[in-house]
Design a protein around this motif. Structure first.
Motif, PDB file in Angstrom:
ATOM      1  N   GLU A 196       0.861  -1.362  -0.009  1.00 49.40           N
ATOM      2  CA  GLU A 196      -0.004   0.015  -0.033  1.00 49.40           C
ATOM      3  C   GLU A 196       0.972   1.166   0.033  1.00 49.40           C
ATOM      4  O   GLU A 196       1.921   1.322   0.662  1.00 49.40           O
ATOM      5  CB  GLU A 196      -0.921   0.044   1.360  1.00 49.40           C
ATOM      6  CG  GLU A 196      -1.860  -1.109   1.413  1.00 49.40           C
ATOM      7  CD  GLU A 196      -2.754  -1.046   2.628  1.00 49.40           C
ATOM      8  OE1 GLU A 196      -3.986  -0.431   2.209  1.00 49.40           O
ATOM      9  OE2 GLU A 196      -2.585  -1.394   3.619  1.00 49.40           O
ATOM     10  N   ALA A 198      -0.097   4.707   0.449  1.00 46.65           N
ATOM     11  CA  ALA A 198      -1.262   5.912   0.666  1.00 46.65           C
ATOM     12  C   ALA A 198      -0.789   7.270   1.190  1.00 46.65           C
ATOM     13  O   ALA A 198       0.022   7.478   2.377  1.00 46.65           O
ATOM     14  CB  ALA A 198      -2.149   5.277   1.719  1.00 46.65           C
ATOM     15  N   SER A 223      -6.988   6.334   0.493  1.00 45.43           N
ATOM     16  CA  SER A 223      -7.433   4.850   0.218  1.00 45.43           C
ATOM     17  C   SER A 223      -8.771   4.935  -0.230  1.00 45.43           C
ATOM     18  O   SER A 223      -9.497   5.781  -0.350  1.00 45.43           O
ATOM     19  CB  SER A 223      -7.275   4.032   1.504  1.00 45.43           C
ATOM     20  OG  SER A 223      -8.443   4.725   2.408  1.00 45.43           O
TER      21      SER A 223
END
Length: 315
Positions: A196, A198, A223
């Motif tokens: 991820e 973000a 997100s």
């Protein structure tokens, strides 16, 4: 852990296992049927993973068995020595870093670390760093620069920690300072989004000469869940949000926001971590060789120009 879109594949693999067991127990030759089913499974896998939606890519990036930062670091460098603390507040366990060797070359590894179980996730704060985490990262970057060692950052975070205490200790300032300082580092900097990526939490260690994404990672200002919450006051529209955000590696490369995509084994990095490690190591060594041949001042100018060219400005 099986994701929804993996259920048909798992069902066929279950049938294959039963068929092999039956053949072994009954001594019946079913080799042709086994080969046919194996081909069918392989074809289904290729078709499934080649046509994943953006939300499905997000799901893969969060797979609980997916390698995390320390898995990659220890796989790439068994001699890794972790360094701790920001010399100001404390040691942020969500941000890890230290010196290691990559094929005999000393490098500084820095990255966000998540946890695999509840206890580890609490200990690592779910990979969400506080200001002291970003200040630790900057301290380690400056240390690498002092000894003229390349920097490799591994990005995997749902975002910087949004708590009140983080804001009180200067979360925004810590990330902003990292952005400024990373532009001016005299050593090669390679950033890899492994899961991820973000918001500012990712950008805080994301300014590099080369920025790569693993095939099933994502990179975005927010997100899908939080985007859905802001727009619709509900998490129920996360799939639509993911499509609108265009956050996959393919999207990012198409928008010239990253420099390349590192292919994962079929099914994701967690299916064959050893193969993923070898692929990543090869890419890192090739890129380090390329960047080391460029003069440091020229490298800094290229870094600045690359990020300055991103986006569209209308007057």
């Amino acid at each position: 852990m099986l994701l929804d879109f993996e259920q048909p594949i798992a069902a066929l693999e279950g049938k294959l296992a039963e068929m092999k067991k039956l053949a072994q127990e009954s001594q019946v030759d079913v080799s042709d049927a086994v080969l046919a089913l194996e081909d069918k499974i392989k074809s289904l896998k290729k078709e499934t993973y080649a046509n994943l939606t953006r939300w499905q890519r997000v799901q893969l990036s969060r797979h609980t068995e997916r390698p995390y930062t320390l898995d990659y670091i220890k796989g790439l460098s068994p001699t890794f020595v972790e360094l701790h603390g920001d010399r100001n507040v404390k040691d942020d366990k969500a941000m890890v870093g230290g010196f290691g060797e990559l094929d005999g070359q000393t490098v500084m590894f820095i990255g966000q670390q998540k946890g695999r179980n509840t206890k580890e996730r609490q200990f690592r704060n779910f990979g969400m760093a506080n200001p002291e985490g970003y200040r630790k990262a900057l301290r380690l970057m400056k240390l690498a620069e002092k000894f003229n060692k390349p920097i490799i950052t591994l990005i995997d975070t749902p975002g910087a920690f949004p708590g009140l205490e983080a804001e009180e200790r200067g979360q925004g300032e810590a990330i902003a300072r990292n952005l400024k300082e990373m532009f001016m580092l005299k050593v090669p900097v390679i950033c890899i989004i492994i899961g991820e990526g973000a918001s500012g939490g990712a950008l805080g260690i994301g300014i590099g000469d080369r920025v790569f994404m693993l095939e099933n990672s994502w990179y975005s200002v927010i997100s899908p869940e939080n985007c859905s919450t802001i727009l619709w006051r509900s998490w129920n529209y996360k799939e639509q949000s993911a499509e609108a955000l265009k956050l996959t590696a393919k999207d990012m490369l198409g928008n010239k926001l990253v420099d390349g995509i590192i292919k994962e084994p079929l099914g994701g990095a967690h299916v064959n971590p050893d193969k993923m490690m070898k692929t990543l190591k090869k890419k890192l060594l090739e890129t380090l060789e390329e960047l080391s041949a460029i003069d440091s001042e020229e490298r800094i100018m290229q870094r600045i120009e690359k990020f300055s060219a991103m986006g569209v400005v209308e007057e």
